[in-house]
Design an enzyme around this catalytic site. Structure first.
Site, PDB file in Angstrom:
ATOM      1  N   SER A  41       0.843  -1.188   0.000  1.00  0.00           N
ATOM      2  CA  SER A  41       0.000   0.000   0.000  1.00  0.00           C
ATOM      3  C   SER A  41       0.886   1.249   0.000  1.00  0.00           C
ATOM      4  CB  SER A  41      -0.969  -0.052   1.185  1.00  0.00           C
ATOM      5  OG  SER A  41      -1.938   0.958   1.104  1.00  0.00           O
ATOM      6  N   ASP A  67      -9.290  -3.600  -6.362  1.00  0.00           N
ATOM      7  CA  ASP A  67      -8.619  -2.543  -5.618  1.00  0.00           C
ATOM      8  C   ASP A  67      -8.772  -1.245  -6.401  1.00  0.00           C
ATOM      9  OD1 ASP A  67      -6.917  -0.866  -4.221  1.00  0.00           O
ATOM     10  OD2 ASP A  67      -5.130  -2.114  -4.471  1.00  0.00           O
ATOM     11  N   HIS A  78      -7.713  -4.843  -2.038  1.00  0.00           N
ATOM     12  CA  HIS A  78      -6.584  -4.137  -1.439  1.00  0.00           C
ATOM     13  C   HIS A  78      -6.318  -4.710  -0.043  1.00  0.00           C
ATOM     14  CE1 HIS A  78      -3.930  -0.619  -1.006  1.00  0.00           C
ATOM     15  NE2 HIS A  78      -4.244  -0.704   0.280  1.00  0.00           N
TER      16      HIS A  78
END
Length: 312
Positions: free
Chosen positions: A153, A250, A280
């Site tokens: 991330s 995502d 995600h």
């Protein structure tokens, strides 16, 4: 591909409600939200915490070393959490598994979180910490010419930025980068379709991204800087080879894939893999998702190749 049904129960959670909690409660929730899916911790040779003094703050790092004599290649890991959440503990099992599988040292950085530490403080803090690691390679029993970096991330965001900075400054040379589900265009000025297609319903939402970015930036115009949005850099040549992982469901999927394509066009060797049916954050679901296990195996294989090693 349909969403993996193992994610159905997780996605029943009212994630929008999380953002209404006081900040410390949000961070506590995030820290424990992975407990049932991230897997157990494997034993490694040694685990030591150090404090690195940077211009931003005293930065905690955790050094996972494999068994053996060394010096070892090293993988510097930067955690995710939208610049607002996250810590070393959340990714402790993953760092241990990489250490054990690749037989390399893994160094996890616990940078200062927003909004207390806004842009560009986390960039400066992580860059200076990486510089410290290179400068103390002998003390840490590292092979200084075999050091890679990566993250999940926004950890992947910071890793990409540091690779660009290291190229431009020439202060140290990273041999590989791992970018997993990263936010590479903070305001979405490249108009990634996935921010529309996956805008809601998959844990991280497009509105959630906007909230995280608002916590991180002092003003929206900062998002135009490659130090914030590495996808917007004019030149992406002469960067380390990369493993870039994206997820079908995502909202950040397309910017990761755009970054991969731009790196390839600039002559950088890239391994790009999209994992279908997942969301995600899937990389930290090692206990519950085969896709997460496969992604970790891929990362380990690519790191071993970059370090000139063979997995056992």
């Amino acid at each position: 591909m349909p969403l993996n049904p193992k994610l159905n129960k997780l996605l029943e959670t009212d994630f929008a409600q999380i953002y209404t909690l006081p900040l410390e409660q949000q961070r506590e929730w995030y820290a424990h939200s992975w407990d049932d899916c991230k897997g157990s911790a494997v034993e490694v040779g040694t685990v030591q915490d150090f404090t690195v003094t940077t211009s931003v703050r005293d930065t905690r790092i955790r050094v996972y070393s494999p068994q053996g004599d060394g010096p070892f290649p090293a993988f510097i890991w930067i955690h995710g959490g939208g610049f607002v959440f996250g810590n070393i503990e959340v990714y402790d099992p993953i760092c241990r598994r990489i250490t054990d599988t690749v037989k390399c040292t893994v160094i996890s950085i616990e940078y200062g979180l927003a909004p207390e530490h806004k842009f560009p403080q986390p960039v400066a803090e992580c860059y200076q910490t990486v510089s410290w690691i290179f400068g103390h390679a002998e003390r840490l029993n590292l092979s200084a010419n075999r050091i890679a970096i990566g993250g999940d991330s926004v950890g992947g965001t910071l890793a990409a930025v540091i690779c660009q900075l290291s190229r431009d400054t020439g202060e140290f040379k990273l041999v590989y980068q791992v970018i997993i589900n990263a936010m590479l265009d903070l305001l979405g000025v490249t108009e990634p379709k996935s921010r529309v297609e996956n805008a809601e319903g998959y844990r991280l939402t497009t509105k959630g991204i906007e909230w995280f970015v608002s916590q991180y930036l002092n003003e929206a115009s900062e998002a135009r800087s490659p130090l914030a949005s590495p996808l917007l850099a004019e030149y992406l040549g002469e960067l380390p080879s990369a493993c870039i992982i994206t997820s079908e469901y995502d909202p950040l999927r397309d910017e990761g894939e755009m970054y991969a394509q731009r790196l390839i066009a600039a002559g950088v060797d890239v391994c790009l893999k999209r994992y279908n049916g997942v969301i995600h954050g899937f990389f930290n679901m090692q206990e519950t998702l085969e896709e997460a296990q496969d992604a970790l195996a891929l990362v380990c294989a690519m790191l071993a190749e970059a370090f000139g090693k063979e997995l056992q």
